[in-house]
Design a protein around this motif. Sequence first.
Motif, PDB file in Angstrom:
ATOM      1  N   ASN A  55     -10.465  -4.505   3.922  1.00  0.00           N
ATOM      2  CA  ASN A  55     -10.570  -5.722   3.106  1.00  0.00           C
ATOM      3  C   ASN A  55      -9.504  -6.749   3.465  1.00  0.00           C
ATOM      4  OD1 ASN A  55      -8.292  -4.618   2.010  1.00  0.00           O
ATOM      5  ND2 ASN A  55      -9.187  -4.146   0.015  1.00  0.00           N
TER       6      ASN A  55
ATOM      7  N   ARG B 182      -4.310   3.170  -3.909  1.00  0.00           N
ATOM      8  CA  ARG B 182      -3.313   2.236  -3.378  1.00  0.00           C
ATOM      9  C   ARG B 182      -3.358   2.133  -1.854  1.00  0.00           C
ATOM     10  NH1 ARG B 182      -1.315   4.176  -8.109  1.00  0.00           N
ATOM     11  NH2 ARG B 182      -0.420   2.656  -9.534  1.00  0.00           N
ATOM     12  N   THR B 183      -4.188   2.940  -1.220  1.00  0.00           N
ATOM     13  CA  THR B 183      -4.340   2.759   0.233  1.00  0.00           C
ATOM     14  C   THR B 183      -5.133   1.493   0.527  1.00  0.00           C
ATOM     15  OG1 THR B 183      -6.418   3.998   0.439  1.00  0.00           O
ATOM     16  CG2 THR B 183      -4.385   5.278   0.588  1.00  0.00           C
ATOM     17  N   LYS B 184      -5.829   0.970  -0.480  1.00  0.00           N
ATOM     18  CA  LYS B 184      -6.685  -0.209  -0.252  1.00  0.00           C
ATOM     19  C   LYS B 184      -6.037  -1.518  -0.672  1.00  0.00           C
ATOM     20  CE  LYS B 184     -11.383   1.697  -0.493  1.00  0.00           C
ATOM     21  NZ  LYS B 184     -11.318   3.142  -0.713  1.00  0.00           N
ATOM     22  N   GLU B 185      -4.865  -1.452  -1.287  1.00  0.00           N
ATOM     23  CA  GLU B 185      -4.299  -2.683  -1.836  1.00  0.00           C
ATOM     24  C   GLU B 185      -3.623  -3.520  -0.741  1.00  0.00           C
ATOM     25  OE1 GLU B 185      -1.463  -1.325  -4.735  1.00  0.00           O
ATOM     26  OE2 GLU B 185      -0.086  -0.618  -3.203  1.00  0.00           O
ATOM     27  N   ASN B 186      -3.460  -4.781  -1.043  1.00  0.00           N
ATOM     28  CA  ASN B 186      -2.790  -5.717  -0.135  1.00  0.00           C
ATOM     29  C   ASN B 186      -1.643  -6.392  -0.884  1.00  0.00           C
ATOM     30  OD1 ASN B 186      -4.414  -5.953   2.531  1.00  0.00           O
ATOM     31  ND2 ASN B 186      -5.965  -5.873   0.928  1.00  0.00           N
ATOM     32  N   LEU B 187      -0.511  -5.757  -0.874  1.00  0.00           N
ATOM     33  CA  LEU B 187       0.615  -6.327  -1.604  1.00  0.00           C
ATOM     34  C   LEU B 187       1.182  -7.527  -0.851  1.00  0.00           C
ATOM     35  CD1 LEU B 187       2.526  -3.141  -2.826  1.00  0.00           C
ATOM     36  CD2 LEU B 187       0.718  -4.435  -3.965  1.00  0.00           C
ATOM     37  N   VAL B 188       1.795  -8.411  -1.601  1.00  0.00           N
ATOM     38  CA  VAL B 188       2.441  -9.575  -0.999  1.00  0.00           C
ATOM     39  C   VAL B 188       3.915  -9.564  -1.380  1.00  0.00           C
ATOM     40  CG1 VAL B 188       0.355 -10.984  -0.878  1.00  0.00           C
ATOM     41  CG2 VAL B 188       1.726 -11.015  -2.958  1.00  0.00           C
TER      42      VAL B 188
ATOM     43  N   THR C  29       5.975  -1.213   5.271  1.00  0.00           N
ATOM     44  CA  THR C  29       4.781  -0.362   5.196  1.00  0.00           C
ATOM     45  C   THR C  29       3.904  -0.806   4.033  1.00  0.00           C
ATOM     46  OG1 THR C  29       6.056   1.462   6.096  1.00  0.00           O
ATOM     47  CG2 THR C  29       3.981   2.033   5.032  1.00  0.00           C
ATOM     48  N   ALA C  30       4.535  -1.069   2.896  1.00  0.00           N
ATOM     49  CA  ALA C  30       3.774  -1.498   1.718  1.00  0.00           C
ATOM     50  C   ALA C  30       3.028  -2.804   1.982  1.00  0.00           C
ATOM     51  CB  ALA C  30       4.704  -1.654   0.521  1.00  0.00           C
ATOM     52  N   LEU C  31       3.623  -3.644   2.823  1.00  0.00           N
ATOM     53  CA  LEU C  31       3.007  -4.945   3.145  1.00  0.00           C
ATOM     54  C   LEU C  31       2.044  -4.847   4.321  1.00  0.00           C
ATOM     55  CD1 LEU C  31       6.138  -7.266   2.784  1.00  0.00           C
ATOM     56  CD2 LEU C  31       4.291  -6.962   1.148  1.00  0.00           C
ATOM     57  N   ARG C  32       1.811  -3.624   4.791  1.00  0.00           N
ATOM     58  CA  ARG C  32       0.929  -3.389   5.930  1.00  0.00           C
ATOM     59  C   ARG C  32       1.426  -4.107   7.180  1.00  0.00           C
ATOM     60  NH1 ARG C  32      -3.998  -1.290   4.564  1.00  0.00           N
ATOM     61  NH2 ARG C  32      -4.520  -1.282   2.362  1.00  0.00           N
TER      62      ARG C  32
ATOM     63  N   ARG D  24     -16.347   2.686  -4.911  1.00  0.00           N
ATOM     64  CA  ARG D  24     -15.702   1.474  -4.378  1.00  0.00           C
ATOM     65  C   ARG D  24     -15.948   1.441  -2.869  1.00  0.00           C
ATOM     66  NH1 ARG D  24      -9.433  -0.738  -4.749  1.00  0.00           N
ATOM     67  NH2 ARG D  24      -9.815  -2.488  -3.353  1.00  0.00           N
TER      68      ARG D  24
ATOM     69  N   MET E 254       0.831  -1.201   0.000  1.00  0.00           N
ATOM     70  CA  MET E 254       0.000   0.000   0.000  1.00  0.00           C
ATOM     71  C   MET E 254       0.869   1.256   0.000  1.00  0.00           C
ATOM     72  SD  MET E 254      -1.034   0.711   3.961  1.00  0.00           S
ATOM     73  CE  MET E 254      -0.990   2.450   3.670  1.00  0.00           C
TER      74      MET E 254
ATOM     75  N   ARG F 280      -1.305  -8.928   8.703  1.00  0.00           N
ATOM     76  CA  ARG F 280      -0.563 -10.183   8.696  1.00  0.00           C
ATOM     77  C   ARG F 280       0.545 -10.135   9.747  1.00  0.00           C
ATOM     78  NH1 ARG F 280       0.651  -9.756   2.431  1.00  0.00           N
ATOM     79  NH2 ARG F 280       0.301  -7.600   3.027  1.00  0.00           N
TER      80      ARG F 280
END
Lengths: 427, 161
Positions: free
Chosen positions: B15, A353-359, B157-160, B10, A1, B19
């Motif tokens: 959602n 992109r605040t809503k995405e869940n990257l892996v 951060t990108a991976l929350r 949206r 995100m 993790r």
Amino acid sequence: MLRKEQNDLLTQTGPGTPMGQMFRLGWQPALLAEELPEPECPPVRIKLLSERLLAWRDTQGRYALTDEFCAHRGVSLWFGRNEHNGLRCPYHGWKYDHTGQCIEVPSEPSESGYCQKVKLKSYPLVERGGVLWTYMGPPEQQPPLPEWEFAMVPADRSFMSKRLQESNWLQAMEGGIDSSHVSFLHSGELNSDPLFKGSKGNQYNMGDMKPVFEVVESPGGLFIGARRNAENGSYYWRVTQWVMPAFTMIPPRADHPVHGHFWVPIDDETCWAWSFDYKVTRPLKEYELEAMRAGKGIHVPYVPGTYRPLQNKDNDYLMDRAAQKRGDTFSGVYGIAMQDASLQESMGPIVDRTKENLVSTDNGIIMARHRLLRALKAMEKGTMPPGIDLAHQRVRSAAVVLPPDQHFKEAAKEALLVQTGKEHVTV
Amino acid sequence: MSSAAEARYRIDAPNSAPRAIKVIALDPRSERVVKNLAQGRWNRATFFTASAFGSAPKQGESFSGWLSDLAGRTKNLIEEIDSADLVVMVATAGENAQAASLIGEACSLKRVMTTGLIMGSTDVSDETLSKTLAQLRPWALMLVIASAEEYIQDMLTALRA
């Protein structure tokens, strides 16, 4: 995100924006040379980086890229008369030369010199490799002309097309470095598309659906290596190049032409997907050119008379549910380019992109954003962003089989740089 | 959805659930980076070091004393991995990353995704970098070689995390 402010920073490219400045510091593909085929041909309206421009050629064949609108009353000069080394506004006859300088204001006495006080904003427009390139940054910082390899080979070895993509440039570009989607979304085309099929690499691609990735910073951007199992414990590597901000090159397959893209913002909600194919040591074969013109490979068939794809959001990309069910195409959309574009456009013009869940496998995308943000910060202190240095442009993608203990960056070092007179290293 | 107007509709609801991401430093230099990182606010990221353990336990030895948190408390490797969604191994180019094999094996056993992150690549030769890579490659399903330490923060951060 990404946080909202980071997303805004990377997706906004209009005048005065940091990301817009990054694009403006380098040469960008603006039009295909075929769009302005001869002196005094009809002018072409284009929008780039949220600026409305008019591209045209004067009587001597000189290229011009000027503000679209007449300085007098704001009429679009697309309606202008292209005559005697200038473009004349049909409303009151004001005339401009190829630099945007007004050279006639018929209502004023010519002795007054009034016309010399009027000049439209203009940018250089230069042909190289069948593409008209423009530089929209400060004139004193104009870099040398671009030297991307596809633009430097003889004309019969290269093919370029462009298509309208109805999404922000970043989500389009991120598709170009997202190697993990290929084995799914494009699985149908690997074995059927004339510009992809028949490569040994495709067998590795389909034989190992769980590639392992290595993301390595390069001087101009990133190498994104996707590793799959090959014979006897060796690895099949596909190394994609990303050069900042918007150049991506797909790893080659067998003797097929090598392809790649530029993702150039039209405005914040649309971009041009430029798609090139080339070979270094041989002309493109007739069947290859036919396939490219027909929209195979990374190219598309168009709505006649436009550069809008025939499959587009207004017709649901001609989705074929039966083909999806049969497995002819994984998504039901035909064609590699539109399989990507349909999904990227479905995210909305600027994906949130605040809503995405990257892996973890999205690290190529994460690193690209990280490098863009870092370069924007460095630009504030006067550092030129990567990608403008010609050395950053002399790069190649590669497909190689390597022993398991070898790192592609070292073992394929030469393969990842332009080697004059030699083809790409491919499998 | 494909117009800006439609995109506004949206659904605005969470959602995903955070993790559990376990970040493990493999060497003393990485440990310093991880310690700094641990000062930040994270959802479900926890930070460890394996840097004090140069080699894997010998046959019959326990894994229990092999991992420690940043305060030096011993942690059980298998238990920590069992409760992870992702394990990030942080190594410094040129340093010993031997611990990767044990962590990787445990992740493989527990079917946990692994990411290897190598920092300091610009300070060493390609040959030296290759050695570190060779230690991590068999055990990392994603490997990143980053020149800036800030990358790990951006990645988490990108991976929350």
